[in-house]
Enzyme design. Structure first.
Site, PDB file in Angstrom:
ATOM      1  N   ASP A   1       0.523  -1.208  -0.135  1.00  0.00           N
ATOM      2  CA  ASP A   1      -0.152   0.033   0.231  1.00  0.00           C
ATOM      3  C   ASP A   1       0.996   1.177   0.232  1.00  0.00           C
ATOM      4  O   ASP A   1       2.425   1.088  -0.224  1.00  0.00           O
ATOM      5  CB  ASP A   1      -1.152  -0.033   1.397  1.00  0.00           C
TER       6      ASP A   1
HETATM    7  C1  NOJ Z   1      -3.697   4.320   0.156  1.00  0.00           C
HETATM    8  C2  NOJ Z   1      -5.578   3.380  -0.247  1.00  0.00           C
HETATM    9  O1  NOJ Z   1      -5.399   2.124   1.615  1.00  0.00           O
HETATM   10  C3  NOJ Z   1      -4.945   1.950  -1.066  1.00  0.00           C
HETATM   11  O2  NOJ Z   1      -6.267   1.014  -1.287  1.00  0.00           O
HETATM   12  C4  NOJ Z   1      -4.824   2.853  -2.478  1.00  0.00           C
HETATM   13  O3  NOJ Z   1      -5.449   1.900  -3.563  1.00  0.00           O
HETATM   14  C5  NOJ Z   1      -4.168   3.187  -2.290  1.00  0.00           C
HETATM   15  N1  NOJ Z   1      -3.360   3.968  -1.056  1.00  0.00           N
HETATM   16  C6  NOJ Z   1      -3.190   4.327  -3.804  1.00  0.00           C
HETATM   17  O4  NOJ Z   1      -4.246   5.242  -3.327  1.00  0.00           O
END
Ligand code: NOJ
Length: 756
Positions: free
Chosen positions: A281
């Protein structure tokens, strides 16, 4: 620490990409033989030049790194023109001309927004959910993308957590069925064609169980709970062939998921047979330093060792892996494996054949936000709404009524799309007032805003970070606004009060400790209630909310979540009876925050409480009931359904026999309607404590007025299986109760005995 994941038997299931693709392997092997170490590490680097930023880092020097071949993919840019520009740099200027892939958070639609995932799940309609993902994939690929960071399948039992809005609620079985439908919708049969893309199941794993519902918080749970109730949807996505997995921010068993080898290698790859790529993530590699696991070099090595392939934004891989290799902290083989998986994904997307295949300038005009996609969005949104109350059949409204339309969300295009609508344009959304005028042009609409979404300055500031006007503050005082709304109510036959949360009061980093309506809106409803006019409350929300006062004092409550681009039209369709609501809750609504976590499939306790008035030494509260306000599976219709007693084909079964369980369902009302008939099973005696019941099947049935239908479920020992103390997925002989009903609390039940 012993990795308990290692002793579990492999779940059954077929990975559709498991076959060895010899041609792909030969291609990737030959390409990798030409790559330098730096170029290989470069492929593991996912960066964003801006746009969808969900943390503090925005990648620097992207252009230069593209030329050097130090970037594997980009996210956060859209449009075939922009993605082509970046692709041209990679393909024309980098030494080996390796194409990039382009990802984005396509979560509940791309440009045409569907209801937030929690709302979608309430349709219990897998075909519609798959269709929403299919349309999203078509739009996203027309917009230059080939990778969607979806489906989000985190099971959540705590509505304080803002990200409950992004998932499918509290049930593992339903969550798994929806995960498969989404993967099918995004990827098609495989993802080689230009209107399908690679899906990414997230957040692996258990992110939805953050302590106290506070985002990014720690997770600690027993293995049995994890296996039985949290892991199945991720596994379902893997079985459906999902191309990628995103690791989560939280720790599990004291190791952050992003550096957790038990999770990313032993469970995901060795036991589940996942062959695709695992991406972190947003900066979750770097954040392991904050978790206390060491400096960037240490945590980056930990992540690669654990089985992570790609580093989102943090650039820990890019800047430290070479040093770690020299010091023997990681191996060349690990870097090669990660690089290979990324190149394989690009190969499967067809990017080596044509790096520009998702960059067709003629597509946006014909594929994005068309009358067809809007029509689908309207239909799907109407199916996601849940009718929570309808006393004296105040709904549906007459199309010629005089309506006081009040509330801060009645005329707010800004809030229709909901969280994670990064590519959406709210100006293209239909507000409720517009939808009502479209559907009932002869109605007399008297509009008054009545209240701000909130008057709490801290909540406003924190909600409005990305969109300064999401909670829009009126120049008038609260009293003036309420007085105007009350005057409107006094002139009307009925009040439609459109209230709830602003879009960004749920979603990432949007946990709330009070999940009721903001005080400003409660004050409005209380003033309106004094007029004695019937009030229909239309609720916007990204989570289960506490609605005690509302449930007693409103005449009707229609829960519409955040319905997307066509929200206003779809809401009007339901308010005026063009569509008879059929949604059912996939998350239990608590009576107060103290009941949380609250979910239907809780365990039996040793001292069960059966609502005895003078109970002592029972598992209950002194000040609130154990039951939710609205249970899982609950939702009303404008018609009524009658369930016969349950019929069971046998009462004693042996081995692999099949049990047939059925009810006769009758539409006993005056209009056609759909009912979600739910099957639950209770395992009465087992070697471990089991839940009071678990969902094992459902069917959505359309009946004309007066029509009856036998609804039949086939049950095999597969549905009796659970994880025992050895984490073995198996069933045990004994007594079971089969339930069929309209929600998790109202069921018709029968007992059977089933021996091995
Ligand atoms: C953080 C989020 O937790 C995740 O769900 C997302 O895909 C990413 N950022 C990218 O934006």
């Amino acid at each position: 620490m012993k990795c308990l994941f290692a002793i579990i038997l492999i779940f059954t299931g077929v990975n559709i990409y498991a076959q060895n693709d010899a041609k792909m392997n030969a291609f990737v092997t030959s390409l990798m033989s030409k790559m330098t170490l730096d170029e290989k590490i470069g492929q593991l680097n996912l960066v964003t030049p801006g746009g969808a930023v969900t943390g503090s880092v925005v990648s620097k020097g992207v252009d230069e790194n593209l030329r050097k071949g130090y970037v594997g993919g980009l996210f956060g840019i859209t449009g075939p023109d922009k993605t082509r520009q970046a692709q041209q740099i990679a393909v024309n200027n980098s030494r080996l001309k390796i194409p990039l892939f382009f990802g984005l958070d396509v979560i509940h639609g791309h440009k045409t927004l569907f209801p937030i995932p929690l709302g979608l799940s309430c349709s219990w309609d897998l075909a519609l959910i798959e269709r929403s993902a299919r349309i999203a994939a078509t739009e996203a690929t027309a917009d230059g993308l080939c990778w969607a960071f979806s489906p989000m399948v985190d099971i959540a039992r705590d509505p304080r957590w803002g990200r409950v809005s992004e998932g499918s609620g509290e049930d593992a079985y339903l969550g798994g069925e929806i995960a498969k439908a989404m993967v099918r919708g995004y990827q098609g049969k495989d993802y080689s064609s230009t209107n399908t893309l690679m899906a990414c199941v997230k957040h692996f794993a258990l992110y939805g169980a953050a302590e106290a519902g506070r985002d990014y918080n720690s997770v600690d749970m027993s293995k049995i709970k994890m296996y039985e109730y949290y892991l199945p949807p991720y596994k379902a996505a893997v079985d459906a062939g999902v191309g990628s997995v995103m690791s989560s921010f939280n720790d599990i068993d004291a190791v952050p998921a992003t550096g957790n080898k038990c999770l990313l290698t032993d469970l995901l790859r060795k036991q589940w047979g996942f062959k695709g790529l695992v991406v972190s993530d947003y900066t979750s590699v770097n954040e392991m330093t904050n978790h206390g696991l060491g400096d960037l070099q240490t945590v980056s090595a930990l992540a690669l060792n654990a089985g992570l392939d790609m580093d989102m934004v943090g650039e820990g891989f890019l800047t430290t892996l070479k040093k770690s290799l020299q010091k023997g902290k990681v191996t060349q083989q690990q870097i090669d494996n990660a690089c290979r998986r990324i190149l394989e994904a690009k190969y499967k997307l067809g990017l080596f054949e044509d790096p520009y295949r998702y960059m067709d300038d003629s597509r946006p005009a014909k594929d994005i936000l068309t009358s067809g996609t809007r029509k689908a969005a309207r239909e799907i949104a109407a199916h996601s709404f849940v009718l929570l109350k309808n006393s004296a059949q105040v709904l549906p409204l007459k199309k010629t009524s005089s309506i006081a339309l009040v509330g801060p969300l009645a005329d707010s295009r800004r809030n229709m799309l909901g969280t994670w609508s990064v590519a959406g344009d709210f100006t293209k959304a239909v507000a409720v007032i517009e939808g009502i005028k479209n559907v009932a042009p002869d109605a007399n609409i008297i509009y008054a805003k009545g209240a701000n979404i909130s008057d709490d300055s801290m909540l406003i500031k924190r909600t409005n970070v990305f969109a300064p006007d999401e909670i829009e503050i009126d120049k008038r005082s609260p009293d003036e606004m309420i007085a105007e709304a009350v005057a409107a109510a006094n002139k009307a036959d009925v009040v439609v009060a459109v209230v709830g949360e602003a879009a960004d009061m749920t979603g990432e980093a949007s946990s709330r400790s009070d999940i009721g309506l903001p005080q400003s809106q409660l004050n409005l409803l209380k003033a309106l209630a004094k007029t004695g006019k019937p009030i229909v409350m239309v609720l916007f929300n990204g989570r289960a909310m506490t609605l005690n006062w509302e449930s007693e004092n409103m005449n009707a409550i229609l829960d519409t979540w955040f319905g997307g681009t066509e929200a206003g039209n779809a809401i009007a369709d339901v308010l005026f009876g063009n569509y008879n609501p059929s949604g059912k809750l996939t998350t239990s609504f608590p009576r107060n925050v103290g009941q949380i976590p609250i979910f239907y499939n809780h365990k039996h306790t040793g001292r069960p409480f059966n609502n005895e008035p003078n109970a002592k030494f029972k598992s209950n509260y002194l000040d609130v009931s154990n039951d939710p306000l609205y249970p899982f599976g609950f939702g009303l219709s404008y018609t009524s359904f009658n369930y016969s007693d349950i019929k069971l084909s046998k009462s004693n079964l042996k081995g692999n026999e099949t049990l047939t369980a059925s009810v006769t369902l009758t539409n006993s009302g005056k209009i056609a309607g759909e009912e979600v008939v739910q099957l639950y099973i209770t395992d009465v005696v087992a070697s471990v404590t089991r839940s009071v019941k678990d969902l094992k099947g459902f069917q959505k049935i359309l009946l004309q007025p007066g029509e009856s239908k036998e609804v039949v479920f086939k049950i095999t020992p597969e549905q009796l299986k659970f994880f025992n103390s050895n984490l073995k997925w198996d069933w045990e002989s004994g007594e079971f109760i089969i339930h069929i009903g309209t929600n998790s609390s109202e069921v018709k039940s029968g007992k059977i005995n089933w021996v091995k």
